[in-house]
Design an enzyme around this catalytic site. Structure first.
Site, PDB file in Angstrom:
ATOM      1  N   GLY A   9      13.237  -9.519 -40.478  1.00 20.02           N
ATOM      2  CA  GLY A   9      13.624  -8.462 -40.389  1.00 20.02           C
ATOM      3  C   GLY A   9      13.595  -8.049 -38.627  1.00 20.02           C
ATOM      4  O   GLY A   9      13.594  -6.733 -38.700  1.00 20.02           O
ATOM      5  N   ALA A  12      15.893  -6.417 -34.852  1.00 17.95           N
ATOM      6  CA  ALA A  12      16.539  -4.602 -34.749  1.00 17.95           C
ATOM      7  C   ALA A  12      14.924  -4.244 -35.274  1.00 17.95           C
ATOM      8  O   ALA A  12      14.163  -4.566 -36.242  1.00 17.95           O
ATOM      9  CB  ALA A  12      17.572  -4.717 -35.106  1.00 17.95           C
ATOM     10  N   PHE A  14      12.472  -1.320 -36.323  1.00 22.82           N
ATOM     11  CA  PHE A  14      10.580  -2.012 -37.008  1.00 22.82           C
ATOM     12  C   PHE A  14      10.198  -3.069 -36.784  1.00 22.82           C
ATOM     13  O   PHE A  14       9.050  -3.433 -36.152  1.00 22.82           O
ATOM     14  CB  PHE A  14      10.664  -0.903 -38.688  1.00 22.82           C
ATOM     15  N   ASP A  60      19.459 -16.273 -44.471  1.00 20.38           N
ATOM     16  CA  ASP A  60      19.228 -14.462 -44.982  1.00 20.38           C
ATOM     17  C   ASP A  60      18.154 -14.757 -46.436  1.00 20.38           C
ATOM     18  O   ASP A  60      18.592 -15.276 -46.845  1.00 20.38           O
ATOM     19  CB  ASP A  60      21.267 -15.274 -45.431  1.00 20.38           C
ATOM     20  N   ASN A  87       9.959  -6.640 -44.496  1.00 16.34           N
ATOM     21  CA  ASN A  87      10.738  -5.436 -43.738  1.00 16.34           C
ATOM     22  C   ASN A  87      11.918  -5.561 -43.787  1.00 16.34           C
ATOM     23  O   ASN A  87      12.846  -5.062 -43.652  1.00 16.34           O
ATOM     24  CB  ASN A  87      10.206  -6.010 -42.332  1.00 16.34           C
ATOM     25  N   SER A 140      10.294   3.734 -48.228  1.00 12.28           N
ATOM     26  CA  SER A 140      10.380   4.610 -47.521  1.00 12.28           C
ATOM     27  C   SER A 140      10.291   5.843 -47.861  1.00 12.28           C
ATOM     28  O   SER A 140       9.109   5.767 -49.398  1.00 12.28           O
ATOM     29  CB  SER A 140      12.294   4.488 -47.743  1.00 12.28           C
ATOM     30  N   TYR A 153      20.326   2.373 -53.076  1.00 14.37           N
ATOM     31  CA  TYR A 153      19.003   2.065 -52.089  1.00 14.37           C
ATOM     32  C   TYR A 153      17.571   3.053 -52.853  1.00 14.37           C
ATOM     33  O   TYR A 153      16.767   2.431 -52.559  1.00 14.37           O
ATOM     34  CB  TYR A 153      19.894   3.175 -50.649  1.00 14.37           C
ATOM     35  N   PRO A 183       7.862   4.561 -44.513  1.00 10.37           N
ATOM     36  CA  PRO A 183       8.468   5.328 -43.224  1.00 10.37           C
ATOM     37  C   PRO A 183      10.027   6.752 -43.566  1.00 10.37           C
ATOM     38  O   PRO A 183      10.515   6.149 -44.779  1.00 10.37           O
ATOM     39  CB  PRO A 183       9.356   4.503 -42.653  1.00 10.37           C
TER      40      PRO A 183
HETATM   41  P1  NDP Z   1      17.102  -2.726 -38.388  1.00  9.75           P
HETATM   42  O1  NDP Z   1      18.265  -2.067 -39.169  1.00  9.75           O
HETATM   43  O2  NDP Z   1      17.242  -1.558 -37.083  1.00  9.75           O
HETATM   44  O3  NDP Z   1      17.094  -3.506 -38.845  1.00  9.75           O
HETATM   45  C1  NDP Z   1      17.162  -4.625 -39.715  1.00  9.75           C
HETATM   46  C2  NDP Z   1      16.532  -5.723 -39.434  1.00  9.75           C
HETATM   47  O4  NDP Z   1      16.492  -6.551 -41.016  1.00  9.75           O
HETATM   48  C3  NDP Z   1      17.210  -6.659 -38.677  1.00  9.75           C
HETATM   49  O5  NDP Z   1      16.965  -7.029 -38.523  1.00  9.75           O
HETATM   50  C4  NDP Z   1      17.989  -7.701 -39.706  1.00  9.75           C
HETATM   51  O6  NDP Z   1      18.863  -8.764 -38.727  1.00  9.75           O
HETATM   52  C5  NDP Z   1      17.188  -7.838 -40.881  1.00  9.75           C
HETATM   53  N1  NDP Z   1      17.882  -7.769 -42.656  1.00  9.75           N
HETATM   54  C6  NDP Z   1      19.008  -7.185 -43.095  1.00  9.75           C
HETATM   55  N2  NDP Z   1      19.381  -7.905 -43.426  1.00  9.75           N
HETATM   56  C7  NDP Z   1      18.879  -8.800 -43.528  1.00  9.75           C
HETATM   57  C8  NDP Z   1      19.440 -10.479 -44.654  1.00  9.75           C
HETATM   58  N3  NDP Z   1      20.228 -10.416 -45.212  1.00  9.75           N
HETATM   59  N4  NDP Z   1      19.174 -11.398 -44.208  1.00  9.75           N
HETATM   60  C9  NDP Z   1      17.749 -11.206 -43.121  1.00  9.75           C
HETATM   61  N5  NDP Z   1      17.517 -10.070 -42.028  1.00  9.75           N
HETATM   62  C10 NDP Z   1      18.125 -10.065 -42.887  1.00  9.75           C
HETATM   63  O7  NDP Z   1      17.049  -1.172 -39.835  1.00  9.75           O
HETATM   64  P2  NDP Z   1      15.200  -0.986 -39.564  1.00  9.75           P
HETATM   65  O8  NDP Z   1      14.244  -1.393 -38.613  1.00  9.75           O
HETATM   66  O9  NDP Z   1      14.823   0.636 -40.061  1.00  9.75           O
HETATM   67  O10 NDP Z   1      14.905  -1.223 -41.082  1.00  9.75           O
HETATM   68  C11 NDP Z   1      13.907  -2.485 -41.159  1.00  9.75           C
HETATM   69  C12 NDP Z   1      13.366  -1.594 -42.919  1.00  9.75           C
HETATM   70  O11 NDP Z   1      12.785  -0.292 -42.508  1.00  9.75           O
HETATM   71  C13 NDP Z   1      14.727  -1.954 -43.857  1.00  9.75           C
HETATM   72  O12 NDP Z   1      13.642  -1.903 -45.402  1.00  9.75           O
HETATM   73  C14 NDP Z   1      14.848   0.061 -43.835  1.00  9.75           C
HETATM   74  O13 NDP Z   1      15.311  -0.026 -45.274  1.00  9.75           O
HETATM   75  C15 NDP Z   1      13.197   0.560 -44.034  1.00  9.75           C
HETATM   76  N6  NDP Z   1      14.017   2.007 -43.404  1.00  9.75           N
HETATM   77  C16 NDP Z   1      13.825   2.334 -42.731  1.00  9.75           C
HETATM   78  C17 NDP Z   1      14.002   3.985 -42.303  1.00  9.75           C
HETATM   79  C18 NDP Z   1      15.034   3.652 -41.290  1.00  9.75           C
HETATM   80  O14 NDP Z   1      15.325   5.623 -41.372  1.00  9.75           O
HETATM   81  N7  NDP Z   1      15.176   3.437 -40.314  1.00  9.75           N
HETATM   82  C19 NDP Z   1      12.825   4.144 -43.106  1.00  9.75           C
HETATM   83  C20 NDP Z   1      12.883   3.500 -44.388  1.00  9.75           C
HETATM   84  C21 NDP Z   1      12.568   2.476 -44.210  1.00  9.75           C
HETATM   85  P3  NDP Z   1      19.680  -9.163 -39.117  1.00  9.75           P
HETATM   86  O15 NDP Z   1      20.532  -8.850 -39.387  1.00  9.75           O
HETATM   87  O16 NDP Z   1      19.803 -10.460 -38.257  1.00  9.75           O
HETATM   88  O17 NDP Z   1      19.447 -10.373 -40.573  1.00  9.75           O
HETATM   89  C1  8X3 Z   2      15.275   5.011 -44.920  1.00 11.64           C
HETATM   90  C2  8X3 Z   2      15.270   6.290 -44.696  1.00 11.64           C
HETATM   91  O1  8X3 Z   2      16.073   8.991 -45.418  1.00 11.64           O
HETATM   92  O2  8X3 Z   2      17.858   7.465 -45.055  1.00 11.64           O
HETATM   93  O3  8X3 Z   2      14.759   3.972 -45.817  1.00 11.64           O
HETATM   94  O4  8X3 Z   2      17.000   6.611 -46.795  1.00 11.64           O
HETATM   95  S1  8X3 Z   2      16.586   7.382 -45.666  1.00 11.64           S
END
Ligand code: NDP
Ligand code: 8X3
Length: 258
Positions: A9, A12, A14, A60, A87, A140, A153, A183
């Site tokens: 992932g 985008a 993290f 995927d 991630n 998270s 979730y 996070p």
């Molecule tokens: P983004 O949406 O910015 O990035 C998510 C990434 O995950 C993308 O690169 C996307 O790539 C990839 N992804 C999603 N689904 C798939 C899939 N089926 N196969 C392959 N890749 C996938 O979100 P974040 O950076 O915020 O999230 C990253 C992680 O952090 C997640 O696990 C999220 O739950 C967790 N998190 C986020 C928080 C927040 O507030 N932002 C807080 C706590 C945890 P693509 O779409 O190109 O496949």
């Molecule tokens: C992502 C943070 O607060 O939307 O895990 O669940 S929250």
């Protein structure tokens, strides 16, 4: 020989920020995601800027055959994987349990739990063979405390926590570190995805809290990954200053600053 990190992932948020951070420090970077155009752009940018090797794998994480084929391709290009960051993940929707969209539930369970397992199942034996490595799972604050309408979730992130604990036990004899980073709210594409492209709702989520940024999580990941060999951070929870836990936060404007 440069150390190698595999970040799922990385198109985008993290993952993207981690790719930059580790590339800057000279790592060989393996970035993954479904959006090939973004992966190719990031690969070109990091290779030009830092002169490191970047491997882009389009797959995927929900598709077991795709995961296996991609990791097979990776094995042809690198001898070892020093760090795996699980991630890739998402939230889809925010609705009470009696109104939730079952398709959304399936996507979250398949991505956040099964995807993490599929990738780990391919990489952990490599780490075992190379007698060491570090698996960093992105959980998270939703794994610490369930919040209203967060049901499935939160459950997936509770599962990430349980699996991290299990991995730590099972992989202990092989010198493989397992760290969970939990996070709180961070400004990435996360809410845009959760709210199905509703940009205003996504913006409003972070508008008044001075949220964490992707680079904050990349820096913390770097810290966890570069401690001495005998030190392993098991769990790390991080929030912005206006958030106490997944349930309680205040507006930046309401912070008392006298
Ligand atoms: P983004 O949406 O910015 O990035 C998510 C990434 O995950 C993308 O690169 C996307 O790539 C990839 N992804 C999603 N689904 C798939 C899939 N089926 N196969 C392959 N890749 C996938 O979100 P974040 O950076 O915020 O999230 C990253 C992680 O952090 C997640 O696990 C999220 O739950 C967790 N998190 C986020 C928080 C927040 O507030 N932002 C807080 C706590 C945890 P693509 O779409 O190109 O496949
Ligand atoms: C992502 C943070 O607060 O939307 O895990 O669940 S929250």
């Amino acid at each position: 020989m440069a150390r190698t990190i595999l970040i799922t992932g990385a198109t985008a948020g993290f993952g993207r920020a981690m790719a930059s951070k580790f590339a800057k420090e000279g790592y060989t970077i393996c970035i993954t995601g479904r959006r090939e155009d973004r992966l190719e752009d990031i690969k070109a940018e990091l290779e030009n800027q830092y002169g490191v090797k970047v491997i882009a794998l389009v797959f995927d994480v929900r598709d077991r055959a795709q995961v296996t084929a991609a990791i097979d391709r990776l094995k042809e290009q690198v001898e070892r994987v020093d760090i795996l960051v699980n991630n890739a993940g998402l939230a889809a929707g925010l609705a009470p349990i009696d109104e939730g969209d079952v398709d959304d539930w399936e996507v979250m369970i398949d991505t956040n739990i099964k995807g993490l397992l599929y990738v780990t199942r391919q990489i952990a034996p490599m780490m075992r063979k190379q007698a060491g490595g570090h698996i960093i799972n992105i959980g998270s604050t939703a794994a610490n405390l369930v919040y209203k309408n967060g049901n499935v979730y939160c459950a997936t992130k509770f599962a990430v926590d349980a699996l991290s604990q299990a991995m730590r036990i099972d992989l202990l004899p092989y010198g493989i570190k397992v760290t969970t980073i939990n996070p709180g709210m961070a400004e990435t594409e996360f809410s845009l995805v959760r709210f199905k492209g509703d940009a205003e709702r996504a913006r409003n989520t972070y508008a008044e809290i001075n949220a964490l940024q992707a680079e904050d999580i990349a820096d913390i990941t770097w810290y966890c990954a570069t401690l001495p060999p005998h030190v392993c951070i098991n769990d790390l929870t991080v929030t912005c200053l206006t958030q106490a836990n997944s349930y309680y936060s205040i507006k930046e404007a309401d912070r008392i600053k006298e």
